[in-house]
Scaffold this active site. Structure first.
Site, PDB file in Angstrom:
ATOM      1  N   ASP A   1      -0.758   4.282  -5.426  1.00  0.00           N
ATOM      2  CA  ASP A   1       0.488   3.947  -4.754  1.00  0.00           C
ATOM      3  C   ASP A   1       1.507   5.032  -5.107  1.00  0.00           C
ATOM      4  O   ASP A   1       1.303   5.823  -6.029  1.00  0.00           O
ATOM      5  CB  ASP A   1       0.973   2.545  -5.164  1.00  0.00           C
ATOM      6  CG  ASP A   1       1.914   1.945  -4.116  1.00  0.00           C
ATOM      7  OD1 ASP A   1       2.417   2.697  -3.267  1.00  0.00           O
ATOM      8  OD2 ASP A   1       2.150   0.724  -4.154  1.00  0.00           O
TER       9      ASP A   1
ATOM     10  N   GLU B   1      10.139  -4.425  -1.004  1.00  0.00           N
ATOM     11  CA  GLU B   1       9.821  -4.194  -2.412  1.00  0.00           C
ATOM     12  C   GLU B   1      10.910  -4.760  -3.341  1.00  0.00           C
ATOM     13  O   GLU B   1      11.458  -5.817  -3.082  1.00  0.00           O
ATOM     14  CB  GLU B   1       9.559  -2.706  -2.654  1.00  0.00           C
ATOM     15  CG  GLU B   1       8.386  -2.204  -1.782  1.00  0.00           C
ATOM     16  CD  GLU B   1       7.912  -0.806  -2.136  1.00  0.00           C
ATOM     17  OE1 GLU B   1       7.681  -0.552  -3.314  1.00  0.00           O
ATOM     18  OE2 GLU B   1       7.738   0.007  -1.210  1.00  0.00           O
TER      19      GLU B   1
HETATM   20  C1  BGC Z   1       9.307   5.424   0.554  1.00  0.00           C
HETATM   21  C2  BGC Z   1       8.507   4.161   0.554  1.00  0.00           C
HETATM   22  C3  BGC Z   1       8.029   3.915  -0.821  1.00  0.00           C
HETATM   23  C4  BGC Z   1       9.185   3.911  -1.815  1.00  0.00           C
HETATM   24  C5  BGC Z   1       8.681   3.807  -3.211  1.00  0.00           C
HETATM   25  C6  BGC Z   1      10.463   5.274  -0.393  1.00  0.00           C
HETATM   26  O1  BGC Z   1      11.271   6.410  -0.384  1.00  0.00           O
HETATM   27  O2  BGC Z   1       9.717   5.752   1.830  1.00  0.00           O
HETATM   28  O3  BGC Z   1       7.417   4.227   1.411  1.00  0.00           O
HETATM   29  O4  BGC Z   1       7.358   2.716  -0.834  1.00  0.00           O
HETATM   30  O5  BGC Z   1       9.994   5.053  -1.688  1.00  0.00           O
HETATM   31  O6  BGC Z   1       9.694   3.522  -4.122  1.00  0.00           O
HETATM   32  C1  BGC Z   2       4.251   0.556  -1.579  1.00  0.00           C
HETATM   33  C2  BGC Z   2       2.964   0.540  -0.795  1.00  0.00           C
HETATM   34  C3  BGC Z   2       3.041   1.493   0.349  1.00  0.00           C
HETATM   35  C4  BGC Z   2       3.418   2.866  -0.150  1.00  0.00           C
HETATM   36  C5  BGC Z   2       3.537   3.888   0.948  1.00  0.00           C
HETATM   37  C6  BGC Z   2       4.683   1.952  -1.927  1.00  0.00           C
HETATM   38  O1  BGC Z   2       5.936   1.948  -2.517  1.00  0.00           O
HETATM   39  O2  BGC Z   2       4.084  -0.202  -2.760  1.00  0.00           O
HETATM   40  O3  BGC Z   2       2.685  -0.758  -0.366  1.00  0.00           O
HETATM   41  O4  BGC Z   2       1.828   1.515   1.019  1.00  0.00           O
HETATM   42  O5  BGC Z   2       4.641   2.803  -0.826  1.00  0.00           O
HETATM   43  O6  BGC Z   2       4.664   3.691   1.710  1.00  0.00           O
END
Ligand code: BGC
Ligand code: BGC
Length: 857
Positions: free
Chosen positions: A338, A538
């Site tokens: 991830d 998230e």
């Molecule tokens: C991304 C997300 C990712 C997140 C992680 C964002 O800047 O666009 O996809 O899940 O950062 O903290």
């Molecule tokens: C998330 C994932 C996601 C990834 C890519 C992460 O922060 O936990 O679920 O697939 O970002 O965007």
């Protein structure tokens, strides 16, 4: 309510905070602190693979395929091999980089889009897919042609693209209890994803959320592992096609990554990316339930999770990644990481982590850190830290998937079967399936005197800020990461709930009026009030309790006002989880949990409104997939567990055949709403419950403040109450010598997730005066020798004088300065010099600010 706080006697609090400071320094830890701190070593929670299930991997040994893989591998340089196991994000990598570094994969994170435009055109996405593919196939520099694979969060439809069909989020699909419809949804998601060139989605999420405060609860189908298991394999098959048939991973299907392995839904206190402290049996029976059918369905990838298991981050957890998932559970695909998840493994950084590969990760999601990760990994292979067999195994796993999908024989994405077929995005037949899913996911919890279904021939008022609000209806992971910042025109193929109701009411000869604030022009026969949570994704959706806060929109007042005018009210609630809102349920005549339905608001009208014959068009079918709380502190009350006592049980949901009357519910939330600071520590000039405000003078003398006005004993720092838009809404601090304003916490505060997510501490303040060379610092501490300090004098000097503004100080700076943000007992200390005068209204951890201090790190 500041008086409540200021009158509070905080002696005890201060003593407690002080003793915690000592405890934190001496290394004594309560279970809670250990849980909150990812650096705590595993406490002996062992995993025995022999206890785990053995699903059958549906691909037999394939000598021809193995030969292709071996032949290619034999010709690859070490650099090319390492390229395959590092993935970069399109916001940080260009096709030129792929040409040079030969990376095997790219992704577009929730906030990453072509040209940085969240509403980029499908054509732009596809052109970018072509450019990356061409770079990976370009052999002019001597490299081998190995097609790049592009992964994206097509989480509820191809939800990154303007115009795509947006299906209900998983919590709603769970309520639907319809695996065959789920299969259709996955199939359509794959088709729409292929139109823009990607061959891989980061879905399904098979988390089994056990604490509804978790900001990702809605990404899970259910709190019940059996329900999750009944969906996981079906969804994978819908995305990828059935193994062994010609449709498998053909141009109409995409690869799946089942996520997040393992225990994402079980973290302590529902903290995103937290620690899952359960027994091995619970980890297996609850959290791994979805992986068994997903592996049997041939899922090509599994995504490692951000969370820890007993203090050990999954990205570095060899027993679970290798011994259990690959060796015991027969998972033959590859494990993708991830977003910089490897950087959280003990001893690792975002750009350097041999441990994660050694533990079994096959591809690191080194979103913005890919170059450093590539370089350090290459060194680790060259010096033997990462054994060559491990590297070869990881590359083999990735290449097998690429061969299985026939990618070596495929033309560029735009020339594949569905590339550029943008008429399929939001195609009527796709939207029809989504609309059916909306109908089947609605859960009816109250229908007093059988007020529903409504006759469409009446005058119907549609009110509430969710009534005509596609962003709210669609939730997070929609065009933007958090699902915010969009406009109506970003949803060309979508109907709001208002659109759906109006179309049918107009057609039936009734009268529909939209008035978000409830101020109608003609008194209606009935009102439909649509309201709920703002979009989030998230950790930004993590809560400290389950109380629904009507907030600015004043939803409860709106319902009450309409009722007082003699208008019956049907409440439609949009949310990513069940929440405590008994007052709203009591006030309304009918209550429908609509979850996050997506683009098809018409599905709501289909169930709420009668047909021409006066009978229901469609009955309610949805059944709760998460238990509904009796109190706001009942966040981890799950079906099958001891002491289970929900308000509405798992599986509950009325139909039109049921008597829908509900006796008035108790209106006591079971929590002190004022006590819920969340990550707000100081509001309207006073500390929130659990925190103590302390002034420290030039002589080091400290005093805990309980009144609106105070002065240190040496007189160096003086505090008084001032008015903002509310009376005594802030405190004014006046320094005549060096001194500090501090906030101390009873309980250690865990901000590790917010720190990783780059969220700042935000001070809502007004600078009235500063000394010539402003010398000020902001610090946070988890005990002595565990303090991080950031100089903010310059940042303060740049703020407009005498005006209210919000200054953010990145938590990352405090961590880099030496504070373990996973266990802060002194989350805030503002030290300034004589001649400083500033007013402070609030201090919180928030993504909303006007200025950001720089920590030069
Ligand atoms: C991304 C997300 C990712 C997140 C992680 C964002 O800047 O666009 O996809 O899940 O950062 O903290
Ligand atoms: C998330 C994932 C996601 C990834 C890519 C992460 O922060 O936990 O679920 O697939 O970002 O965007």
């Amino acid at each position: 309510m500041s008086t409540v706080h200021t009158l509070r006697v905080s002696r005890l609090g201060a003593a407690l905070a002080a003793s915690l400071l000592v405890a934190a320094c001496s290394g004594e830890r309560s279970g809670d602190v250990a849980a909150a701190n990812p650096q705590v070593p595993a406490d002996g929670a062992t995993v025995d693979p022999a206890n785990w299930p053995q699903p059958e991997w549906p691909f037999a040994e394939d000598a021809a395929l193995e030969k292709k893989v071996d032949d290619l591998l034999a010709t690859m340089t070490v650099e090319e091999k390492v390229g395959q196991i590092v993935q970069g994000d399109i916001a940080s990598i260009t096709p030129e980089d792929v040409r040079k570094y030969r990376l095997g994969s790219i992704l577009a994170g929730g906030g990453s889009d072509p040209g940085g435009k969240y509403n980029a055109k499908p054509e732009e996405w596809l052109a970018l897919a072509d450019a990356f593919w061409e770079a990976s196939m370009d052999t002019s520099g001597g490299g081998k042609a190995i097609p790049v694979i592009w992964g994206i969060d097509a989480m509820h439809g191809q939800s990154n693209i303007v115009g795509a069909t947006l299906f209900p989020h998983n919590i709603g699909l769970g309520a639907m209890r319809n695996p065959e419809l789920l299969r259709e949804i996955a199939r359509i998601t794959a088709i729409e994803t292929r139109t823009t060139g990607m061959e891989w989605t980061f879905a399904p999420t098979v988390a089994v959320p056990q604490d509804d405060r978790w900001g990702r609860a809605y990404e899970g189908y259910s709190e019940d592992p059996k329900l999750v298991a009944s969906y996981a394999g079906v969804f994978v098959e819908g995305l990828q096609g059935k193994p062994g048939t010609p449709e498998f991973l053909d141009d109409h299907h995409v690869m799946s990554s089942v996520k997040h392995f393992l225990g994402d839904g079980g973290t302590a206190n529902g903290k995103d990316q937290g620690d899952t402290i359960v027994s091995e049996a619970q980890l297996r029976d609850i959290h791994a339930a979805g992986y068994v059918p997903a592996i049997a369905a041939g899922a090509q990838a599994v995504m490692a999770s951000f969370n820890s298991f007993h203090g050990e981050k999954l990205h570095g957890h060899k027993p679970l990644l290798t011994d259990v998932l690959k060796d015991r559970m027969n998972f033959g695909g590859f494990i993708v990481g991830d977003w910089n998840g490897h950087g959280q493994v003990r001893g690792c950084t975002n750009t350097n982590c041999a441990q994660t590969y050694i533990a079994g990760l096959d591809m690191a999601m080194a979103s913005d850190s890919w170059k450093g990760m590539y370089e350090s990994t290459l060194k680790h292979v060259q010096d033997g830290t990462i054994p060559m067999e491990r590297l070869d195994d990881a590359v083999r796993r990735i290449l097998r998937v690429k061969f299985r999908a026939n990618l070596f024989e495929k033309p560029k994405p735009s020339e594949r079967a569905l590339g550029g077929r943008f008429e399929l995005l939001g195609a009527p037949e796709h939207r029809e399936v989504a609309r059916r899913a909306v109908r089947e996911s609605l859960v009816l919890l109250k229908n007093q005197s059988g007020i529903l279904p409504l006759s469409p021939k009446q005058t119907v008022l549609v009110a509430g800020d969710g009534a005509d609000n596609l962003a709210k209806q669609a939730g997070g992971w929609t065009l933007t990461w958090q699902g915010d910042g969009t406009k109506r025109e970003d949803f060309p193929n979508a109907d709001s709930i208002w659109d759906g109701l109006k179309a049918q009411i107009d057609a039936a000869g009734g009268r529909a009026e939209l008035a978000v604030d409830g101020k109608y022009t003609r008194k209606p026969d009935v009102a439909v009030v649509v309201f709920g949570e703002e979009p989030y994704a998230e950790f930004q959706g993590d809560l400290s309790n389950l109380m629904f806060k009507s907030g600015k929109s004043g939803d409860l007042e709106l319902i009450q006002k309409l009722k007082a005018e003699g208008i019956p009210v049907v409440a439609v609630f949009l949310s990513g989880r069940p929440l405590w809102l008994n007052r709203e349920i009591n006030a309304a005549d009918a209550f429908v949990a609509a979850w996050l339905p997506g683009s098809e608001g018409g599905g709501v009208a289909d169930v709420l409104l009668q047909g021409a014959d006066g009978k229901p068009q469609h009955d309610f079918k949805g059944k709760l997939s998460f238990s509904w709380p009796r109190r706001a502190d009942q966040y981890a009350n799950n079906v099958g567990q001891e002491g289970y006592d929900p308000l509405f049980a798992f599986g509950h949901g009325l139909t039109y055949a049921d008597k829908g009357d509900l006796a008035p519910l108790p209106e006591e939330p079971g929590i002190d709403p004022e006590a819920d600071g969340g990550n707000t520590w100081f509001v309207r000039g006073a500390p929130t419950t659990g925190l103590t405000l302390r002034l420290v003078g030039a002589d080091g003398g400290a005093m805990d403040v309980v009144h609106p006005a105070a002065k240190t004993s040496d007189g160096s720092l003086q505090m008084s109450a001032i008015n903002t838009d509310v009376q005594e809404g802030a405190r004014l601090f006046d320094w005549s010598g060096p001194g500090a304003v501090q906030l101390l916490s009873y309980q250690p505060i865990d901000l590790s997730r917010e720190t990783n997510g780059d969220v700042p501490v935000v001070l809502q303040l007004r600078v009235d005066a500063l000394p010539a060379s402003p010398d000020a610092t902001l610090s946070a501490a988890c005990g002595e020798g565990c303090t991080g300090e950031v100089a903010i004098g310059e940042a303060l000097a740049k703020l407009p004088r005498g005006e209210w503004t919000r200054l953010g100080v990145p938590l990352k700076c405090l961590r880099a300065g030496g504070a373990d943000t996973g266990r802060l007992v002194l989350p805030f200390a503002l030290r300034a010099a004589a001649g400083t005068r500033l007013a402070l209204a609030s201090v919180s951890v928030s993504t909303e600010f006007d200025h950001l201090a720089d920590c030069n790190r």
